[in-house]
Every structure is written in structure tokens, then in C-alpha cells.
Design an enzyme around this catalytic site. Sequence first.
Site, mmCIF file in Angstrom:
data_model
loop_
_atom_site.group_PDB
_atom_site.id
_atom_site.type_symbol
_atom_site.label_atom_id
_atom_site.label_comp_id
_atom_site.label_asym_id
_atom_site.label_seq_id
_atom_site.Cartn_x
_atom_site.Cartn_y
_atom_site.Cartn_z
ATOM 1 N NE ARG A 20 -3.504 2.232 2.833
ATOM 2 C CZ ARG A 20 -3.278 3.117 3.800
ATOM 3 N NH1 ARG A 20 -2.264 2.929 4.646
ATOM 4 N NH2 ARG A 20 -4.038 4.173 3.928
ATOM 5 C CG HIS B 260 -0.787 9.031 3.615
ATOM 6 N ND1 HIS B 260 -0.820 7.677 3.882
ATOM 7 C CD2 HIS B 260 -0.487 9.621 4.794
ATOM 8 C CE1 HIS B 260 -0.540 7.468 5.152
ATOM 9 N NE2 HIS B 260 -0.323 8.644 5.736
ATOM 10 C CD GLU C 182 -4.407 7.723 9.950
ATOM 11 O OE1 GLU C 182 -3.818 8.779 10.254
ATOM 12 O OE2 GLU C 182 -4.089 6.611 10.408
ATOM 13 C CG ASN D 150 -4.893 3.447 8.972
ATOM 14 O OD1 ASN D 150 -5.025 2.434 8.287
ATOM 15 N ND2 ASN D 150 -4.442 4.583 8.474
ATOM 16 C CE1 TYR E 206 0.407 2.683 13.623
ATOM 17 C CE2 TYR E 206 -1.491 4.004 12.980
ATOM 18 C CZ TYR E 206 -0.324 3.348 12.652
ATOM 19 O OH TYR E 206 0.122 3.353 11.357
ATOM 20 C CD GLU F 2 -1.334 4.046 8.252
ATOM 21 O OE1 GLU F 2 -1.031 4.446 9.413
ATOM 22 O OE2 GLU F 2 -1.468 4.825 7.295
#
Length: 482
Positions: A91, A135, A180, A310, A312, A386
Site C-alpha cells: 500500500r 495521504h 485518515e 488504521n 494504534y 495500518e
Amino acid sequence: MSETSTGPALDDSPATSLRFPPDFLWGTATAAYQIEGAVHEDGRTPSIWDVYSRTPGKVLGGDTGDVATDHYHRWREDIDIMSSLGVGAYRFSVSWPRVRPTGSGQVSQSGLDFYRRLADGLLEKGIQPVATLYHWDLPQHLEDAGGWPARETAYRFAEYAALVAEALGDRVRTWTTLNEPWCSAFLGYGSGVHAPGRTDPADALRAVHHLNLGHGLAVQALRAALPTGTQVSVTLNLHHVRPLTAGAADRDAVRAIDGLANRVFTGPMLGGAYPADVLEDTARIVDWSSLVRDGDLELIHQPLDFLGINYYSPTLVAHHDGPAQHGSDGHGASDHSPWPGADHVAFHQTPGERTAMGWSIDADGLYELLTRVRDDHPDLPLVITENGAAFDDTVNSEGEVHDPRRIAYLRDHLAAVHRAVAAGVDVRGYFLWSLLDNFEWGYGYSRRFGAVYVDYPTQDRVLKSSARWYADVARTGVLPPR
């Protein structure tokens, strides 16, 4: 990305090996400004991140993406590394100012040729190219004309999407419109810790709507230009928001942040409407009735082949009386809030071990997020686009980089994905962030997310232990015991 059968539930304890479905897609990911460098070559013009990173005090250490990891010249070496890791997909993002330098008007064929060569090189190695159109590197020309708070930017984005699709559509069969958009809108125009560094809450909300609109218009443009069977998606950094206590006030804080972090995007994109509570919470900041024009919601609400997620770290919030308390939201320090209309919410650091970013390590949050999205949107396939962690990696005297904490992080989060798949969540793939150490936005080169260590002065690449570990998982589809 192929359809996946879930298979039976398995024990996901750390002592147990876990097998993923045979058609589960294993990949890795990067972004253009973070790795390409070559910011002045082949007609490329400045993006908002070029201007922002060269503004004193904006990026730690005064770092810029001028050279980054020199991927623009070293892409063949980087593809060879991916091939050695056995990943099935890569990606990457296309740099808007590299292929359409002013954001509109003349197209740079030399810029498009770079991505043609990249896609061809990936296909030659049996790696599926997955293209992200945006992005965060908006051409500065368009920012000067108003940026994402200006409606015209959405139409320029759709034009850009069409031209990239025409150039790469015979090679790339999986596309993502935005990466995002929460960061683009709220960090770029609200708190100012991301480019372009503006701090106007009304502009942040205008940017939200025009990013949503740009997404819908781009999906239409992609569908019109691409062959039948091409997959189109969007990637959201959905926040998994928890209350500090079980009290009603803290639960309402969760509602408010969930609205700004998640539902202000999933509402119109996936359901065709903005959430009523979000509109009410922010009504004193922006006039939604004039911002959202007739037909906008129908344009935004386009069918998607899957949703990119995504993840985290989770978010912990509580009700707060007094001045805004957003310094612990994990998105960078600023005197300005990225949460318009949520001054009554305080952010708390979640307990436990942390990464070099200061983010708590909590794989349960990923499982809970995936099951929540499944419950809210049961017919929508999901892909983890991600997931990864930054740690203070160093090269030892033997020239090796051992990163056992990253391996543990990845093992736990992949176990959470496996648990979700076993629970019936249609997760079809996982992309490790990131292939390479790179320019980590406002943190410059001080944070290392890569599976591959980059010595920035020499640009030498060294596979970390986690890269070799991930290669074994990608080749076998088996997650070993921790």
C-alpha cells in the site's frame, strides 16, 4: 482482495499458534511524503507538508521530507526487500503535487511514470499494488486557494483521482481515496500540529465536509475510469473510545468524541447522513445547513468494496468542567483543540506499556473496534490498512537490529485480528506500518516505525528482527506463539 471464510474459533492465547484463512492478504504500507524525497525533481511542486516542515518550530529537529528515505530513486531496492519478506501487497500513496503540480491543470507525465514503474515492478515480483490517492500532501497551490475548507478542493480531488486512475488503472486493482481524513481536517486545520498548521475550529469542520465530499466524488470518478472488478475503499483511523468511569457524564464524553472521531465520517460515507448529535454539538461553530448543499449526502454515500481501518492505540476520556483538556489525546501538543465542540471532554493516558510515541499498547482495543464496526456495518468487509509501533531501535555491533518489543506488539495485535475473524468479523487483510523507517510527520526522523531500519545519512537498509518475523507469518499464514 479476495473474499475470506472465517473458519472455526481457535484459542488465541500467547502460547498457541494461530492460523489465518488461506486467502488472507498480508501487506505493508508507506506514504509518499514520508519516503520518496526528490521533492524538486520531474516538475514536482511543494505540498502543504513541504511548506509546513520548512517552517521553524513545526517539526522536531527541523526535519523535512526533502530526501526522506530516497524511495524515488531506490524503489527497486525497496521492492526487492518486499519480495524477500513474502508480502502479497504493498500500500503506497500517490503524491498529488508530483502528478498534477498545481493541483489542477497540466499533468506531469514524468510523475505518473514513476508510479507506473513502481506498479510494474511490484507486479513483476507478484506483489499487489494498492494505491492511496491522498495521504495528506495537498498541493500548496490548492491550500493557497483555500485548502480543504474550500469546496472547490473536493472537485479538484475528483479530477486528480480520474487522471491517476486513467494512468494506473490497468495495473492497480485496489484503490483508496483518502487516508485518515480525521487527521487532515482536525490536526491540519484545528490543532495545527499537522500541515497546513491552521487553527480554526470552523475551518476544521468545513474541511471534514469537503473531505467527505471529495471522497464521494473520487469514488464516482474511479468507478467511471477503472475496469469492472476493481476495488475502491477509504481508510479511516477510527478511534476506539472508552470512558474513564461508568458514570453518565463520562459515557457522554465518549459519545461526543466518538462523534467527532468516527461518526462524522462513517455517518455520511456509510449511512448517507451526518449524526444529529454531532451537528448539534458543533452548531455554534459552523452552519451545517449552508455547508451541506442539496445532493451532497447522496454524493458522499458511495458503495465501497471494503473499509480500511488504521489502529494504534485506544482513547480514554472523561467529562471535564473547565478549560479544554486535550493534551493527552495522543495527537501532539497544541494550545488549540482538534475537538471542536468538545471542550467538556478531558483525555487521559490509558495505563500500561507505551511505544516511543507515548501511545499505550492495547490489542484488546483493536478487537473491540473491529467487532463494533461489524455490528454497525455488518455487510462491509474490513482490512487493517495500518497497524504498528515505534520504538527506539538501534544497530548493534554486528550490524543487526533486534526489536523484540515490536514483535510482541505485532503478535498481540494480529492475535486480536484472528480473534475477530473467529468471531465472524470479515477481515480480509493486514498491512504492517511501516515498511521503512521514515519521516514521521511532526516528529521528523526521531520515531522509527519501520520493519526495515534506515540509516538516514547513508540510506542503508537493515532488516530488523520484526521484518524477518513478519515474513514468516506472511509466508505461512501462521502466527507463532509469543
